[in-house]
Design an enzyme around this catalytic site. Structure first.
Site, mmCIF file in Angstrom:
data_model
loop_
_atom_site.group_PDB
_atom_site.id
_atom_site.type_symbol
_atom_site.label_atom_id
_atom_site.label_comp_id
_atom_site.label_asym_id
_atom_site.label_seq_id
_atom_site.Cartn_x
_atom_site.Cartn_y
_atom_site.Cartn_z
ATOM 1 N N SER A 131 0.837 -1.198 0.000
ATOM 2 C CA SER A 131 0.000 0.000 0.000
ATOM 3 C C SER A 131 0.878 1.257 0.000
ATOM 4 C CB SER A 131 -0.945 -0.039 1.210
ATOM 5 O OG SER A 131 -1.824 1.051 1.210
ATOM 6 N N MET A 132 0.674 2.149 0.939
ATOM 7 C CA MET A 132 1.447 3.379 0.996
ATOM 8 C C MET A 132 2.905 3.126 1.341
ATOM 9 S SD MET A 132 -0.442 5.899 0.120
ATOM 10 C CE MET A 132 0.558 7.280 0.663
#
Length: 929
Positions: free
Chosen positions: A169-170
């Site tokens: 993800s991030m």
């Protein structure tokens, strides 16, 4: 009219619900296998320098371990290759256990003790996808963690020079952000694998720090691409199950945003790639970019029989076994190996086939990765003496491996040789044929997106071969979505290899693969992650079929999936249009007060907030004007920011903050998105009104009965002190906290008005029935309320306008109802900024034990005008507004601000608060002037 409005917004809400359901649940089931730990996992904290620990008290670095390995690494004397896992938005450092456990199990079978040391970073499960203030801090801590990891290997003769990063993800975006640090040595990281990472743009831009962070990362990788050539980045997406972000060989499953971390099939592919990336001499990851690309292509993209660069003996002379060779003179070969092991080669002469055919197709359901198709360049009798290996083009599909050779590329080859040897006795099937690609390629136009599934495009394939291709004409936009049904039937029932239906997107790696038996009826979802660039071939439906069978392909537009695609790519527009609708509703209230000195019903003005001809049309005209250079110059002279558009949906488009491709389809979708936003505003305000009524009933016993329109207002001195306290609190702790407190104060004002409206209605009903009103419920006298400050002179003047009616009258009830409708609209509007700042407030609460001040604070200093406006509007009422000289001008301002909001806020959602505040400032001034 009221019933028609309810029906319209009910239908709009239904469409929105269908789209959300499709977006969140309209995908194939999760077929990922869970990864399990065979021993208890341990996370050993790695000590960091005091300076680092003091700067980042909420973060930590850990080494993953199990069983004996955890005991052996207790002293952190490490000898493996370092891998660092980075969790994403609200992710835990313990998510590294899947990667770490599988790597340990695979290392048990490796010779020489080759293994990996899997580290993981604790980012305190921060909501960095919604609050960008921590992204830069995480990047700096990651840099310090990498340096700390490499220091653990100084005792080795050949210590590792770099660390492999796996970011979820991030975490993948933070990994790429390392290269934006001025003192970062780019040689410290040469391989990054990201999982479901939103590289193009943030999911929701709720603060400027998110966009600034993305802009810095993008500019670094675009402007200094030559300096980053030694860095290899592999991005793996989760398919349509991942509604936040695969056709990986030997994986073939769609994962959601979280399961991509523990999906056994994908974890195995990652670990296999890691072992192939090890340099046997240094026992560390290779620094050779070509080697890295070859390995990653092998495991994640095509998976041929061997990796590029591996040596292979091309001599296949079997002169001692002439019976092993068979020359095939037919157009198709279907061969199943016997149970007994044998040597077998099939030879296909090219000379007689070059003119009539364009390709040679062959498939083999033996999943062992060995060379199996050769091009003979020197033939002696019935066997081949020397051949070149042509198997590198092999592609692994779920049931078999497939090789397609173009005859135009085989000018130096006289014969094709297919190896069907099964020396180990393992049975498999080989099917090969000559193909004329043009005759086995069909075209069918897809139905229009507005056909709503009522029209069908179909084509029938009478299979005379093993591969057929259907070109799906006019299928190239992300908002298109289809239900593709493939029905197969065969005249003769016998055992056949499974069929594979593949949607091939030539311009991007987002193919979807479906494996079915024959005969069968199968539905395939036809949707795109990226739009087609210019001058690129369209989407292809490849059917790996069984011979002598019939296939009927039917294509229908799927309305639910179309709505899901619209929300997937244009979702940020919906809250903007919700704010626009509520702002125009407040403007409608001001116009009603200006004309009749009374406020309209909240549902009525919110229902009239849908004005696409007044909002979307000016925005569309601006888009057209901005295509002219002279208007661009005028725009620049005015120092206006760039117009916001949805991020690009084509893979080769460079996205800049506040800028995107002027996609015409988005302009046509704007009215639909406006309807969705208006539906959210309409039903959201209705829900808010019901909540207000319910809460007021609960709180009524705790308050004395009040029949004045000034219930819940603040004295001027209290108003001033509260404003100062909230401003100071916002500057010293968290701005979102102050805004939330101001919102609660206004909400209390609405609750008191609701209580007053109910009390007055009840008392008037009792009086209408000639019943005596108990003294405790009788309205206090005017002069006493004036003395107490609960009724001001303006209220008394308004009472005089009502023919001198007392406070307990229909006129007083109407005044309270007018104020209640006004403040209900304001309360609905105030809810939006509170929702937009909620992530920063949650982040501040979660980090209170480390710091009492949010740094950086996206709300400061913008909260100062917001708090002032909130405080002034608490004491606002329809009488003050109707007597204000600024009301005619103020009632005209919501529409221009609504147009500006649509123009500048889709990619900058935090700007919604700015425009709402700017529109409410004149209204607050009306309460003073």
């Amino acid at each position: 009219m009221k019933l028609a409005t309810v029906a319209f917004y009910g239908f709009a809400l239904g469409l929105l619900a269908v789209g959300l359901r499709e977006l969140l649940t309209g995908f194939e089931e999760n077929r990922c296998s869970m990864t399990y730990m065979f021993e208890y996992p341990e996370y050993r904290r790695v000590a960091l320098p005091r300076r680092v620990a003091r700067l980042y008290p909420a973060y930590g670095l850990y080494l993953y371990g199990e069983g004996m390995y955890a005991q052996e690494t207790r002293a952190l004397k490490l000898t493996g290759a370092p891998v660092l896992f980075l969790p994403g938005n609200a992710g835990s450092y313990k998510q590294a256990r899947s990667l770490g456990s599988v790597a340990l199990r695979k290392a048990e079978n490796m010779e020489g003790g080759l293994h990996f040391n899997v580290f993981t970073v604790d980012f305190n499960e921060e909501l960095v996808a919604l609050y960008g203030g921590s992204l830069r801090r995480q990047t700096h801590f990651l840099h310090e963690s990498i340096k700390a990891i490499l220091r653990l290997y100084k005792h080795l003769k050949t210590p590792p020079q770099s660390v492999v990063l796996v970011g979820h993800s991030m975490g993948g975006v933070v990994a790429r952000a390392l290269y934006t640090l001025p003192r970062f040595n780019t040689n410290l990281v040469s391989l990054i694998i990201t999982q479901a990472s939103p590289h193009l743009a943030p999911v929701l831009a709720l603060d400027p720090y998110l966009l600034d962070f993305y802009s810095a990362v993008r500019q670094k990788w675009v402007n200094q691409a030559n300096k980053l050539r030694n860095v290899t980045v592999l991005s793996v997406g989760g398919g349509y199950r991942d509604y936040q972000a695969t056709a990986v060989p030997r994986t073939w499953v769609s994962t959601d945003h979280l399961s991509i971390v523990w999906c056994k099939e994908l974890v195995l592919a990652t670990v296999r790639a890691f072992f192939d990336l090890i340099n046997p001499e240094t026992r560390q990851f290779t620094e050779n970019p070509e080697k890295k690309m070859s390995v990653l292509n092998h495991h994640f993209i095509r998976h041929p029989v061997r990796m590029l660069g591996e040596t292979q003996d091309n001599s296949i002379s079997i002169l001692d076994f002439p019976e092993a060779w068979s020359e095939v003179n037919t157009l198709r070969l279907a061969y199943s190996t016997p149970k007994e092991g044998q040597v077998k080669y099939f030879m296909f002469a090219l000379s007689s086939r070059r003119k009539a055919y364009s390709h040679f197709y062959c498939r083999n359901n033996n999943l062992e990765m060995t060379s199996w198709v050769y091009g003979c360049v020197h033939k002696n009798g019935s066997s081949c003496v020397h051949a070149v290996d042509l198997s590198m083009g092999t592609e692994l599909l779920p049931p078999y491996k497939v090789l397609i050779l173009s005859l135009s590329d085989l000018s130096s080859v006289t014969h094709l040789v297919v190896s069907a040897s099964n020396l180990n006795g393992k049975q498999f099937t080989v099917e090969c044929e000559w193909q004329r690609q043009e005759s086995q390629t069909l075209s069918v136009p897809v139905p229009h997106v507005l056909s709503f599934g009522l029209t069908v495009s179909d084509v029938t394939v009478n299979s005379s071969g093993l591969l057929h291709t259907i070109k799906l004409q006019h299928f190239h936009q992300v908002y298109q979505a289809f239900r593709i049904n493939v029905a197969s039937q065969c005249k003769v029932h016998k055992d056949r290899l499974p069929n594979v239906y593949r949607i091939n997107v030539p311009w991007f790696r987002e193919d979807s693969i479906t494996t079915v038996s024959v005969p069968s009826v199968t539905e395939i979802s036809g949707m795109l992650h990226t739009g087609r660039p210019d001058n690129t071939s369209g989407v292809l439906l490849q059917l790996h079929t069984a011979p002598n069978c019939q296939y009927k392909v039917s294509i229908r537009t799927s309305l639910p999936r179309v709505l899901g695609q619209i929300l997937r790519f244009c979702g940020p527009m919906v809250p903007v249009y919700t704010a626009v609708t509520l702002l125009l509703a407040c403007g409608g209230q001001l116009s009603s007060i200006l004309k009749s000195r009374r406020a309209a019903d909240m549902r009525q003005v919110v229902g009239r907030g849908l004005l696409p001809h007044k909002v979307n049309l000016p925005v569309y005209i601006l888009h057209i004007l901005l295509s002219y250079s002279w208007f661009q110059e005028v725009w620049a002279v005015l120092c206006l920011p760039l117009m916001d558009t949805i991020p690009p949906t084509t893979p080769d488009t460079t996205f800049h903050e506040g800028e995107g491709p002027a996609e015409e389809w988005l302009q046509f979708l704007s009215p639909l998105l406006y309807i969705f936003g208006a539906a959210v505003a309409y039903w959201g305000s209705t829900l808010l009104r019901l909540i207000i009524r319910l809460v007021s009933l609960i709180l009524a016993p705790l308050h004395r009965p009040c029949v004045s329109r000034d219930c819940g207002t603040l004295r001027p001195r209290t108003q001033l002190l509260t404003t100062l306290c909230l401003t100071v609190t916002g500057g010293t702790s968290c701005g979102a906290l102050s805004i939330f407190a101001a919102f609660l104060l206004h909400l209390y004002r609405v609750l008191r008005l609701q209580m007053a409206e109910r009390s007055l209605s009840h008392m008037l009903n009792l009086r209408g029935k000639n019943a005596s009103v108990p003294p405790s419920f009788q309205a206090p006298r005017k002069h006493k309320e004036v003395e107490n400050g609960s009724v001001n002179a303006e209220s008394l003047n308004k009472s005089k306008e009502c023919n001198g009616a007392p406070l307990l009258s229909e006129c007083a009830l109407q005044e309270v109802r007018d104020d209640l409708q006004l403040h209900l609209c304001l309360s609905a509007l105030f809810t939006l900024p509170v929702m937009l700042i909620a992530p920063s407030l949650l982040h501040w609460i979660r980090n209170l034990r480390y710091s009492t001040q949010l740094d950086p604070d996206p709300c400061w200093p913008h909260i100062v005008p917001v708090i002032i406006v909130y405080m002034l509007l608490i004491n606002c009422n329809t009488l003050k507004l109707s007597n204000s000289k600024l009301l005619p001008l103020t009632s005209c301002l919501p529409l221009p601000f609504a147009i500006a909001m649509v123009t500048f806020s889709p990619l900058h959602l935090y700007r919604v608060t700015y425009f709402l505040t700017a529109a409410l400032v004149p209204m607050a001034l009306c309460c003073l002037l």
